[in-house]
Design a protein around this motif. Structure first.
Motif, short mmCIF file in Angstrom:
data_model
loop_
_atom_site.label_atom_id
_atom_site.label_comp_id
_atom_site.label_asym_id
_atom_site.label_seq_id
_atom_site.Cartn_x
_atom_site.Cartn_y
_atom_site.Cartn_z
N VAL A 1 0.83 -1.20 0.00
CA VAL A 1 0.00 0.00 0.00
C VAL A 1 0.86 1.26 0.00
N TRP B 1 1.72 2.43 -3.61
CA TRP B 1 0.68 2.91 -4.50
C TRP B 1 0.75 4.42 -4.68
N HIS C 1 -1.01 8.14 -5.60
CA HIS C 1 -2.29 8.73 -5.22
C HIS C 1 -3.40 8.28 -6.18
N VAL D 1 -4.53 4.72 -5.38
CA VAL D 1 -5.34 4.68 -4.16
C VAL D 1 -6.77 5.11 -4.47
N TRP E 1 -10.05 2.75 -4.01
CA TRP E 1 -11.08 3.13 -3.04
C TRP E 1 -12.44 3.33 -3.73
N GLU F 1 -4.59 10.05 1.51
CA GLU F 1 -3.73 9.36 2.48
C GLU F 1 -4.56 8.65 3.54
N ARG G 1 -5.61 5.54 1.95
CA ARG G 1 -4.48 4.62 1.88
C ARG G 1 -4.39 3.81 3.18
N GLN G 2 -4.53 4.49 4.32
CA GLN G 2 -4.47 3.80 5.61
C GLN G 2 -5.63 2.81 5.76
#
Length: 340
Positions: A83, A86, A88, A91, A95, A126, A129-130
């Motif tokens: 991850v 990756w 932006h 991501v 998502w 971000e 991403r988490q």
């Protein structure tokens, strides 16, 4: 006393976790409910389909699974390195396969944002991403989808799951091996399959058919009929160490060793030879210095005597310290499981 989920998932200790979700009141909402006279077996395929969808978004690998009539088990591996690599844009793509695209992100994609909006967009990305490496978000995306679909089919509202999912940290190779075998042998232990290769809706069933070059298809149920609906195929599974691709992420053991161990464990359980060790002890038990009597005990129903983590004694103690606890359930089980 309960613990916050974020304190139970410690990726510094291990990327591997065993999770379980159970239907409300332990009702047979995934199988044949004799009391209600209804067959919900087709819903098991929904789980496979959703797991395939999540594999295309999350940086979480599926190591093992078993979908039973009123609950399911997963063994997961969180890949933080993946991850982190990756971009932006990737991501956002991952998502938005699961959720809608906010107007701010649409403007960011069209390069029509100010410097301030760009910073806000990147902060949001971000955060995504988490989440894409978060087991709680993974389970949320799985369980909410399944509950809504089942309630829509039943034309009802209310809770579908009895509560939040349960999780166990798998602190080392011993813990991972124990959890995967426990999951793959679920239908054998429950008496709904005689052998692992007959255990439909398990990872071992899928691996064996793939190993034999066959396309996984529904197996016959106990009543001799097949589940209703189209079978979606299996979700992608993390490969074993003997994969033909040396650069691929892999479970740290050989597939043939695992199959040998699983067959041996299932045979001992079916034969009911409590405390009797087969003469052809699997090599992996010797290498990991696992007590075979205690291993068989772990494979029996309610045999999992660990709590929120499985692993060697020293790893359990270290994990407890990271959680800020002086004690953790499973210390005596870890002592028994290991050879002196």
């Amino acid at each position: 006393m309960g613990y916050a989920r974020k304190s139970l998932v410690c990726l510094e200790d291990t990327p591997y976790y065993h999770v379980v979700a159970r239907c409300v009141r332990r009702a047979w909402l995934w199988g044949y409910d004799a009391y209600a006279g209804k067959d919900y077996s087709h819903r098991k395929a929904w789980v496979l389909h959703r797991l395939r969808c999540l594999a295309g978004s999350f940086a979480i690998d599926l190591c093992a699974y078993a979908i039973m009539s009123n609950h399911y088990h997963l063994v997961l591996r969180v890949d933080r390195q993946q991850v982190a690599r990756w971009s932006h844009a990737e991501v956002v793509t991952r998502w938005t396969r699961l959720f809608g695209v906010p107007p701010l992100i649409e403007r960011w994609q069209d390069a029509g944002v100010s410097a301030g909006e760009r910073r806000k967009a990147e902060q949001l990305i971000e955060e995504w991403r988490q989440r894409l490496a978060d087991i709680s978000w993974y389970m949320r995306c799985l369980n909410e989808h399944l509950a809504r679909r089942a309630n829509a089919e039943d034309e009802c509202t209310g809770r579908f799951w009895e509560g939040r999912f349960k999780s166990q940290a798998l602190l080392d190779e011993t813990g991972l091996l124990t959890a995967m075998a426990y999951v793959d042998l679920n239908p054998v232990r429950a008496g709904i399959a005689m052998t692992p290769e007959e255990s439909e809706f398990t990872s071992i069933h899928a691996r064996l058919q793939q190993f034999q070059g066959e396309r996984p298809v529904p197996a016959r149920t106990k009543k001799g009929s097949r589940g209703r609906g189209n079978h979606p195929g299996v979700p992608p599974l993390l490969a074993f160490r003997d994969s033909s691709d040396p650069n691929r992420r892999a479970i740290p053991m050989k597939l043939l060793d695992y199959l040998h161990l699983l067959e041996w464990s299932g045979r001992q359980h079916r034969a009911g030879k409590r405390g009797v060790v087969a003469g052809d002890l699997p090599p992996i038990l010797t290498r990991l210095r696992i007590d075979p009597d205690e291993w068989l005990g772990m494979m029996r129903p309610a045999g999992n005597r660990f709590g929120r983590a499985i692993g060697r004694l020293e790893r359990l103690q270290s994990h407890a310290r990271h959680l800020g606890q002086s004690w953790i359930r499973g210390l005596q089980a870890a002592r028994r499981l290991r050879l002196a």
